[in-house]
Design a protein around this motif. Structure first.
Motif, PDB file in Angstrom:
ATOM      1  N   CYS A  41       0.846  -1.203   0.000  1.00 58.49           N
ATOM      2  CA  CYS A  41       0.000   0.000   0.000  1.00 58.49           C
ATOM      3  C   CYS A  41       0.875   1.244   0.000  1.00 58.49           C
ATOM      4  O   CYS A  41       2.015   1.220   0.436  1.00 58.49           O
ATOM      5  N   ASP A  97     -10.295  14.985   4.561  1.00 59.68           N
ATOM      6  CA  ASP A  97      -9.254  14.388   5.371  1.00 59.68           C
ATOM      7  C   ASP A  97      -9.884  13.346   6.290  1.00 59.68           C
ATOM      8  O   ASP A  97     -11.087  13.177   6.322  1.00 59.68           O
ATOM      9  N   TYR A  98      -9.039  12.691   7.047  1.00 65.52           N
ATOM     10  CA  TYR A  98      -9.548  11.701   7.996  1.00 65.52           C
ATOM     11  C   TYR A  98     -10.220  12.420   9.146  1.00 65.52           C
ATOM     12  O   TYR A  98      -9.829  13.505   9.536  1.00 65.52           O
ATOM     13  N   LEU A 157      -6.235   1.944  -0.598  1.00 64.93           N
ATOM     14  CA  LEU A 157      -7.354   2.391  -1.423  1.00 64.93           C
ATOM     15  C   LEU A 157      -8.375   1.273  -1.511  1.00 64.93           C
ATOM     16  O   LEU A 157      -8.023   0.120  -1.759  1.00 64.93           O
ATOM     17  N   GLN A 175     -13.181   8.650  -0.317  1.00 68.87           N
ATOM     18  CA  GLN A 175     -12.145   9.295  -1.123  1.00 68.87           C
ATOM     19  C   GLN A 175     -12.443  10.761  -1.413  1.00 68.87           C
ATOM     20  O   GLN A 175     -11.531  11.538  -1.655  1.00 68.87           O
ATOM     21  N   ARG A 178       0.667   4.017   6.277  1.00 71.58           N
ATOM     22  CA  ARG A 178       0.285   3.782   4.885  1.00 71.58           C
ATOM     23  C   ARG A 178      -1.208   3.946   4.675  1.00 71.58           C
ATOM     24  O   ARG A 178      -1.978   4.010   5.626  1.00 71.58           O
ATOM     25  N   GLU A 179      -1.599   3.992   3.395  1.00 70.84           N
ATOM     26  CA  GLU A 179      -3.006   4.109   3.015  1.00 70.84           C
ATOM     27  C   GLU A 179      -3.391   2.975   2.077  1.00 70.84           C
ATOM     28  O   GLU A 179      -2.655   2.636   1.154  1.00 70.84           O
ATOM     29  N   LEU A 182      -6.431   4.563   6.498  1.00 68.52           N
ATOM     30  CA  LEU A 182      -5.126   4.934   7.020  1.00 68.52           C
ATOM     31  C   LEU A 182      -4.742   3.875   8.050  1.00 68.52           C
ATOM     32  O   LEU A 182      -5.527   3.564   8.956  1.00 68.52           O
ATOM     33  N   VAL A 221     -10.764   5.590   8.555  1.00 66.40           N
ATOM     34  CA  VAL A 221     -11.294   5.269   7.232  1.00 66.40           C
ATOM     35  C   VAL A 221     -12.128   6.457   6.781  1.00 66.40           C
ATOM     36  O   VAL A 221     -12.904   7.001   7.558  1.00 66.40           O
ATOM     37  N   VAL A 275     -10.680   5.192   1.664  1.00 65.53           N
ATOM     38  CA  VAL A 275      -9.256   5.107   1.943  1.00 65.53           C
ATOM     39  C   VAL A 275      -9.101   4.775   3.420  1.00 65.53           C
ATOM     40  O   VAL A 275      -9.714   5.419   4.274  1.00 65.53           O
ATOM     41  N   ALA A 322       1.752   6.974   3.447  1.00 63.28           N
ATOM     42  CA  ALA A 322       0.907   8.118   3.787  1.00 63.28           C
ATOM     43  C   ALA A 322       1.735   9.310   4.245  1.00 63.28           C
ATOM     44  O   ALA A 322       1.257  10.434   4.231  1.00 63.28           O
TER      45      ALA A 322
END
Length: 102
Positions: free
Chosen positions: A54, A100-101, A68, A96, A65-66, A79, A93, A77, A57
């Motif tokens: 993956c 942002d998160y 998809l 997309q 990491r992320e 994280l 999560v 996405v 990030a």
């Protein structure tokens, strides 16, 4: 080798929020909701075996990491962080198209 995938409380709340969002947009089409959940489940299996495939990030950490998660024209996405040689933790999560998160 297989990694154990765990979720933070925030990531679990994100999944509930995304589920509610999909259900709200498709209240009579439960098949769409089920397909979305299947897409998330299938994508998360990648973390059990191949988390390093993956995308990174952050440039400062090779372990953040992320993932998809494609679904229809968009998707989600996740994280996550590779904690050690046995554990991956999903931190958040988002859809997309979200900024942002949460």
């Amino acid at each position: 080798m297989r990694y154990r995938v765990r979720f933070t409380p925030e990531a679990e709340a994100d999944l509930v929020r995304l589920y509610a969002f999909i259900l709200e947009r498709n209240p009579t089409d439960l098949a769409v909701v089920e397909r979305a959940l299947d897409a998330i489940r299938a994508a998360l299996t990648t973390l059990e075996r191949l988390p390093f495939t993956c995308r990174k990030a952050a440039t400062h950490s090779p372990f953040l990491r992320e993932l998809l998660i494609p679904f229809g024209a968009t998707g989600d996405v996740a994280l996550f962080e590779i904690d050690d040689a046995e554990t991956v933790t999903v931190l958040a999560v988002r859809h997309q198209r979200e900024n942002d998160y949460h």
